[in-house]
Motif scaffolding. Structure first.
Motif, PDB file in Angstrom:
ATOM      1  N   PHE A 138     -13.111  -0.545  10.344  1.00  0.00           N
ATOM      2  CA  PHE A 138     -12.501  -0.615  11.677  1.00  0.00           C
ATOM      3  C   PHE A 138     -13.512  -0.941  12.765  1.00  0.00           C
ATOM      4  CE2 PHE A 138      -8.385   0.829  10.622  1.00  0.00           C
ATOM      5  CZ  PHE A 138      -8.413   2.000   9.882  1.00  0.00           C
ATOM      6  N   MET A 191      -3.898  -6.093   6.082  1.00  0.00           N
ATOM      7  CA  MET A 191      -3.190  -4.857   5.782  1.00  0.00           C
ATOM      8  C   MET A 191      -2.344  -4.473   6.984  1.00  0.00           C
ATOM      9  SD  MET A 191      -4.499  -0.978   4.913  1.00  0.00           S
ATOM     10  CE  MET A 191      -5.562  -1.330   3.541  1.00  0.00           C
ATOM     11  N   PHE A 230      -8.033   2.009  -3.585  1.00  0.00           N
ATOM     12  CA  PHE A 230      -8.847   1.837  -2.376  1.00  0.00           C
ATOM     13  C   PHE A 230      -9.965   2.884  -2.364  1.00  0.00           C
ATOM     14  CE2 PHE A 230      -6.039  -1.294  -1.493  1.00  0.00           C
ATOM     15  CZ  PHE A 230      -4.859  -0.993  -0.843  1.00  0.00           C
ATOM     16  N   ASP A 251      -4.745   5.119  -2.107  1.00  0.00           N
ATOM     17  CA  ASP A 251      -6.034   5.786  -1.870  1.00  0.00           C
ATOM     18  C   ASP A 251      -6.261   6.898  -2.874  1.00  0.00           C
ATOM     19  OD1 ASP A 251      -4.954   5.028   1.162  1.00  0.00           O
ATOM     20  OD2 ASP A 251      -7.051   4.560   0.709  1.00  0.00           O
ATOM     21  N   VAL A 279       0.859  -1.185   0.000  1.00  0.00           N
ATOM     22  CA  VAL A 279       0.000   0.000   0.000  1.00  0.00           C
ATOM     23  C   VAL A 279       0.893   1.233   0.000  1.00  0.00           C
ATOM     24  CG1 VAL A 279      -0.214  -0.136   2.533  1.00  0.00           C
ATOM     25  CG2 VAL A 279      -1.846   1.198   1.242  1.00  0.00           C
ATOM     26  N   TYR A 280       0.426   2.271  -0.713  1.00  0.00           N
ATOM     27  CA  TYR A 280       1.103   3.563  -0.842  1.00  0.00           C
ATOM     28  C   TYR A 280       2.161   3.605  -1.926  1.00  0.00           C
ATOM     29  CZ  TYR A 280      -1.227   5.148   3.344  1.00  0.00           C
ATOM     30  OH  TYR A 280      -2.177   5.493   4.257  1.00  0.00           O
ATOM     31  N   GLU A 282      -9.910  11.154   7.454  1.00  0.00           N
ATOM     32  CA  GLU A 282      -9.745  10.198   8.544  1.00  0.00           C
ATOM     33  C   GLU A 282      -9.245  10.859   9.827  1.00  0.00           C
ATOM     34  OE1 GLU A 282      -7.304   6.850   7.660  1.00  0.00           O
ATOM     35  OE2 GLU A 282      -7.569   5.974   9.663  1.00  0.00           O
ATOM     36  N   TRP A 297      -7.110  13.195   1.437  1.00  0.00           N
ATOM     37  CA  TRP A 297      -6.804  12.072   0.532  1.00  0.00           C
ATOM     38  C   TRP A 297      -6.480  12.553  -0.869  1.00  0.00           C
ATOM     39  CZ3 TRP A 297      -5.619   7.789   2.834  1.00  0.00           C
ATOM     40  CH2 TRP A 297      -6.251   7.414   4.017  1.00  0.00           C
ATOM     41  N   LYS A 300     -15.421   0.402   0.159  1.00  0.00           N
ATOM     42  CA  LYS A 300     -14.981   0.539   1.556  1.00  0.00           C
ATOM     43  C   LYS A 300     -15.833   1.561   2.266  1.00  0.00           C
ATOM     44  CE  LYS A 300     -11.439   4.148   1.172  1.00  0.00           C
ATOM     45  NZ  LYS A 300     -10.003   4.482   1.197  1.00  0.00           N
ATOM     46  N   HIS A 301     -15.929   1.483   3.612  1.00  0.00           N
ATOM     47  CA  HIS A 301     -15.343   0.495   4.516  1.00  0.00           C
ATOM     48  C   HIS A 301     -16.510  -0.353   5.008  1.00  0.00           C
ATOM     49  CE1 HIS A 301     -13.142   4.311   4.560  1.00  0.00           C
ATOM     50  NE2 HIS A 301     -12.054   3.620   4.742  1.00  0.00           N
ATOM     51  N   ASP A 325      -8.829  -3.071   6.922  1.00  0.00           N
ATOM     52  CA  ASP A 325      -8.307  -1.713   6.909  1.00  0.00           C
ATOM     53  C   ASP A 325      -6.993  -1.726   7.702  1.00  0.00           C
ATOM     54  OD1 ASP A 325     -10.015   1.501   7.095  1.00  0.00           O
ATOM     55  OD2 ASP A 325      -7.945   0.984   6.642  1.00  0.00           O
ATOM     56  N   TRP A 326      -6.362  -0.594   7.770  1.00  0.00           N
ATOM     57  CA  TRP A 326      -5.012  -0.452   8.312  1.00  0.00           C
ATOM     58  C   TRP A 326      -4.854  -1.083   9.708  1.00  0.00           C
ATOM     59  CZ3 TRP A 326      -0.880   1.885   5.767  1.00  0.00           C
ATOM     60  CH2 TRP A 326       0.269   2.061   6.516  1.00  0.00           C
ATOM     61  N   ARG A 372     -15.030  11.816   8.075  1.00  0.00           N
ATOM     62  CA  ARG A 372     -15.000  11.015   6.845  1.00  0.00           C
ATOM     63  C   ARG A 372     -16.291  11.181   6.035  1.00  0.00           C
ATOM     64  NH1 ARG A 372     -11.045   5.918   7.335  1.00  0.00           N
ATOM     65  NH2 ARG A 372     -10.648   6.736   5.246  1.00  0.00           N
ATOM     66  N   MET A 382     -12.938  -3.600   1.284  1.00  0.00           N
ATOM     67  CA  MET A 382     -12.133  -3.369   2.479  1.00  0.00           C
ATOM     68  C   MET A 382     -13.061  -3.357   3.682  1.00  0.00           C
ATOM     69  SD  MET A 382      -9.776  -0.091   3.543  1.00  0.00           S
ATOM     70  CE  MET A 382      -8.777  -0.162   2.070  1.00  0.00           C
TER      71      MET A 382
END
Ligand code: GLC
Length: 718
Positions: free
Chosen positions: A241, A305, A141, A97, A67-68, A480, A412, A194-195, A273-274, A155, A238
Motif C-alpha cells: 500500500f 485487486m 497470499f 490469506d 479473493v476470500y 492489519e 488472519w 507480500k507486501h 493489495d486491496w 503487522r 503482492m
C-alpha cells in the motif's frame, strides 16, 4: 473440459507446452476478456444454489480471480460460471490469506521466526497448503516478508522479524513449503511474497502510511527477503500500500519493472493489495481510479485487486494508446501461465470433502505443538522458579487469557477451528497430577478498566504456592490496521500483575501478544516471564510442557523488545552514533538499550561459548573462511541453542550497521555435551554491502565476526 473430449484448441490440450497454450489462448482473447483476466474480485457469501445472492454482481464469467474463499461449494459454484458461461472457458483462481495455517492454526509468523528453524516453517506452510488447496484456495497470499522493527505497527505479527537475512531464510522456507515441487497438486498452492516493499517502514508505525526510505536502506533492509523469495521460485508477488519516497509502490516502475523484472527476472504476476489502485487517489498520485489504472499497469502491475479499474478502464487506455497492447498481453500471459501451472484448466473444480488423511492431520498437530513450544521465549526466570517444581501443590491460574481459545490464535486465522484450540487452562489441567490443585480467577478483562475482579484474584494468590498470570492482547489488537501508539498491556492487566506481586507469592507472567509489549514496570516484580506470542491451536499443551519442564524453552527473539514505544526505532542492526554508544546521544530519561536484545531468550540450562576459531585470519575475494565455535551445555538438562553469527564491517565507503546477522543454526545439546557450530564465510555472500543502486560491494579491510558474546577479527585481502 474433461480429458476424454478431444481438445478443440491447443490451449485446451494438456500435452502441449504451457508457453504454447498461453500464446494460443491469448491469440483468441478480445481486449475486454484480457482486461477481465486482470480483475481480482471479492465474494464472500456466494451461495451456489442461489447465484443471485448479494455478491452476485461481483461474479462475472470472465473475471480472472477471486479473493476470500475457504468453502468448496461456493468456489465450485463460481468456477462453474467461469467455465460454462464464458466464451473461452478460462478457469478462475481463488486466493485467500492463509498466513499461519488454514484450519489447524500454527503460531503467528513472528513467533515461528523465534523458533529459528526454517524446516519447521517449511513444514507448517506445506501443511497449510494441503488444507487450503483442498478447501478451494489455489492461491495463498503468504508469506508476509516485510522486515520491520516497529512494534507500534500491528503487522509486525505477520512477518518474520527485523533481520533481513533471517527473513530471507524464512521466505525461502515458506515458498518451498507452500509450493512444493509442483503447483499441479492438491497439496500445494501458489504463494505470494507480500507486501512488496518497505511497508514495514510505515511512519510512526501507522498502517498504510508514507514510507521514507533511502535507496541504501531499501537495498540493505527491505529488498533482500524478496530477492530470496524470487530466487526460491515464488509464483506471485503482492505490491504494498505504501507511498515510497513519493511514488506509491502500486505505480512504482523502478520497483515493479526495473527491479522485479529487469534485475531479478521475476516472471510471475504482481497483484495489487486491496483496492490499492483506488487508493492512489488518497495518496495524491491519481485523480481517479481510471488514471490510477494507467499509472499502475504501465509501472508493472498485472492484477487489480478489487478496484475493478482494469475491467472498467483498461480497454479505454489501450484505445487511446496510453497503455500498449503489448503491456496488457504481458500481464495476461503471467496470469494464464500461473493457471496452466496450477492445473486448473484440467482440474477447475475441487473435490468436496477431500480432507487430508488422519495420519497427515496427526503430523500437523504434532508440528503445531513443536512449533509452538520452540517459538516461546523465556524472558526471565529468577531463582529458577521455572520449571514449576513437582512439590508445588497449589497453583493459581489468573488473567483474561487463562481459558481463551480464540485470542491465542492471533490475526488472519479466519478459517481456524477455534473449538479445537487447547487453552492454557486445559493444557495445564491435562498435564497436572491429581494431587495438585489448580484454581482460576480471571481478575480482569483484556481492555476495560474494571478492577472488581482484583480482590478475588489476590485472595486466590494468597492461598497458592505459585501464580501463573496469563496476560496479553486480543487477536484483533495486531495484524492489519491495528497500529498502537503505546506498547503497554491493554486495560488494567499491568495493575493486576502488580497487585498480585504485592502478595509476595511468585508470579509467572505468561504473555500472549502479536508484538513486543511494555514490561519495564513488571520486569522487577515478576519471578518469571514467558512470551508465548499467539501460539495457535496447541497453545495450552505447549505452555504446560514448558512450565512443567517437559520442554526446555529455546525461543530467541526475532525482533528487538523495546522498554517503551518512546525508544522506537530500536533494532540490532542500527548504525553507531557519531559519539559511539556511550551516554553521548543516549536518552536522558530511559536507558537506550532495549528491554531484550534481538536473539535474546533464556533456557532451563546454560550454554558457554568457546573463543571463535578461524582457520585463517585473512580471506581473498572468491575464497572461503571457516569459523567454528564450540558450545557446551553446562547445565543439568538438555536444551537447544541457536548460534547467531554476526558480521560487522567497521570501516566502509558506505557506513555499515554495528552488526548484521549472516548465519544462524539451532541444535539440541544434551546436558554436559558440546557441539561445534560452523560458519563458512564467503566474502561475496557475507561481507558485501549494497549501494543505492543495489550493487553488491566488497571492500578489502578488517571485518569483525561475533557469535555468543565472542568476537574475532579477520581481513579481506585486495
Ligand atoms: C489486505 C492485506 C493483504 C491481504 C489482502 C487480501 O488488505 O493488506 O495482506 O492479502 O488485503 O485479503
Amino acid at each position: 473440459m474433461s480429458q476424454s473430449k478431444v481438445a478443440a484448441h491447443k490451449y485446451q490440450d494438456a500435452t502441449q507446452p504451457i508457453e504454447e497454450r498461453v500464446e494460443d489462448l491469448l491469440s483468441r482473447m478480445t481486449l475486454q476478456e484480457k482486461a477481465d483476466q486482470l480483475c481480482q474480485s471479492w465474494v464472500t457469501d456466494f451461495n451456489p444454489n442461489n447465484p443471485q445472492s448479494a455478491n452476485a454482481q461481483r461474479i462475472q464469467p470472465t473475471y480472472g480471480s477471486y479473493v476470500y474463499f475457504i468453502d468448496v461449494p461456493a468456489r465450485n459454484g463460481v468456477q462453474k460460471i467461469a467455465m460454462e458461461q464464458s466464451r473461452l472457458g478460462i478457469p478462475a483462481l481463488f486466493g485467500s490469506d492463509v498466513i499461519h495455517g488454514c484450519f489447524l492454526t500454527f503460531p503467528i509468523p513472528l513467533a515461528q521466526a523465534c523458533a529459528w528453524d526454517p524446516e519447521l516453517v517449511r513444514r507448517s506452510c506445506s501443511f497449510a497448503a494441503s488444507e487450503a488447496r483442498r478447501s478451494g484456495t489455489d492461491w495463498i497470499f503468504s508469506p508476509m516478508i516485510d522486515v520491520t522493527f516497529d512494534p507500534r505497527w500491528g503487522r509486525i505479527s505477520e512477518g518474520y522479524g527485523e533481520s533481513p537475512y533471517g527473513v530471507s531464510v524464512f521466505a525461502e522456507a515458506a515458498v518451498k513449503g507452500y509450493q512444493g515441487e509442483t503447483l499441479d497438486s492438491s497439496d500445494t498452492a501458489a504463494c505470494t511474497l507480500k507486501h512488496f516493499v518497505a511497508y514495514g517502514a510505515s511512519e510512526g508505525g501507522r498502517d498504510y502510511s508514507y514510507t521514507d526510505v533511502s535507496p541504501v536502506r531499501l537495498w540493505e533492509m527491505y529488498l533482500p527477503p524478496y530477492e530470496a523469495g524470487v530466487k526460491a521460485g515464488a509464483a506471485a508477488i503482492m505490491s504494498s500500500f505504501n507511498d515510497l519516497n513519493g511514488v506509491p509502490v502500486t505505480a512504482n516502475h523502478y520497483l515493479l519493472t526495473e527491479v522485479l523484472r529487469d534485475l531479478w527476472g521475476f516472471k510471475g504476476p504482481v497483484l495489487t493489495d486491496w483496492d490499492s489502485i483506488g487508493q492512489l487517489v488518497h495518496q495524491g498520485f491519481a485523480t481517479d481510479a481510471r488514471d490510477g489504472l494507467k499509472f499502475s499497469i504501465n509501472a508493472g502491475i498485472d492484477i487489480d485487486m478489487v478496484t475493478y479499474a482494469a475491467t472498467n478502464h483498461l480497454a479505454h487506455w489501450v484505445q487511446t494508446g496510453e497503455v500498449s497492447q503489448e503491456r496488457v498481453d504481458e500481464s495476461v500471459r503471467r496470469i494464464l501461465h500461473l493457471k496452466f501451472a496450477l492445473g486448473v484448466f484440467e482440474h477447475p473444480y475441487v473435490k468436496e470433502n477431500d480432507k487430508i488423511s488422519p495420519e497427515r492431520r496427526n503430523e500437523g498437530e504434532k508440528l503445531a505443538e513443536d512449533l509452538a513450544e520452540q517459538s516461546m521465549v523465556l524472558l526471565k526466570n529468577a531463582d529458577n522458579v521455572l520449571p514449576i517444581s513437582p512439590q508445588t501443590k497449589r497453583i493459581a491460574l489468573i488473567g483474561p487469557l487463562l481459558a481463551d481459545k480464540s485470542e491465542v490464535l492471533g490475526s488472519w486465522r479466519y478459517a481456524a477451528e477455534v473449538a479445537q484450540t487447547i487453552s492454557i487452562e486445559q493444557g495445564l489441567r491435562e498435564a497436572l497430577p491429581a494431587n495438585v490443585s489448580l484454581k482460576t480467577e480471571c481478575g480482569c478483562d483484556f481492555d476495560d478498566d474494571k478492577r472488581d475482579g482484583f480482590a478475588a484474584a489476590v485472595e486466590l494468590a494468597r492461598q497458592s504456592d505459585v501464580v501463573i498470570l496469563c496476560v496479553g492482547e486480543k487477536a484483533t489488537m495486531s495484524g492489519e490496521n491495528t497500529s498502537r501508539s503505546s506498547l503497554r498491556l491493554p486495560g488494567v492487566q499491568e495493575e493486576l500483575a502488580l497487585a498480585l506481586a504485592e502478595t509476595g507469592k511468585p508470579v509467572v507472567l505468561v504473555i500472549s501478544s502479536g508484538r513486543p509489549v511494555e514490561l519495564q514496570r513488571l520486569e522487577p516484580k515478576m519471578q518469571a516471564m514467558l512470551s508465548i506470542w499467539q501460539p495457535g491451536t496447541k497453545t495450552g499443551s505447549a505452555v504446560a510442557r514448558i512450565l512443567f519442564g517437559q520442554c526446555n524453552p529455546s525461543g530467541r527473539l526475532a525482533v528487538t523488545w523495546p522498554r517503551s514505544s518512546g525508544q522506537i526505532p530500536l533494532f540490532h542492526n542500527m548504525h553507531l552514533r557519531a559519539r559511539g554508544d556511550g551516554d553521548q546521544g543516549a536518552y536522558k530519561d530511559i536507558s537506550t538499550t532495549p528491554q531484550y536484545e534481538f536473539g535474546y531468550g533464556l533456557s532451563y540450562t546454560t550454554f558457554t561459548y568457546s573463543p571463535i576459531v578461524l582457520k585463517f585470519t585473512t580471506v581473498k575475494p572468491g575464497g572461503e573462511l571457516m569459523a567454528e565455535v564450540t558450545v557446551t551445555n553446562t547445565g543439568k538438562v538438555a536444551g537447544s541453542e541457536t548460534a547467531f553469527w554476526f558480521i560487522n564491517d567497521p570501516v566502509a565507503s558506505i557506513t555499515q550497521p554495528i552488526k548484521q546477522l549472516k548465519h544462524f543454526e539451532k541444535a539440541a545439546i544434551p546436558a554436559g555435551a558440546s557441539r561445534v557450530f560452523k560458519f563458512a564465510i564467503k566474502p561475496e555472500r557475507d561481507l558485501t554491502f549494497r549501494n543505492g543502486q543495489g550493487d553488491s560491494i566488497l571492500e578489502p579491510g578488517i571485518f569483525n565476526l561475533m557469535v555468543g558474546g565472542q568476537k574475532v577479527s579477520f581481513s579481506v585481502e585486495k
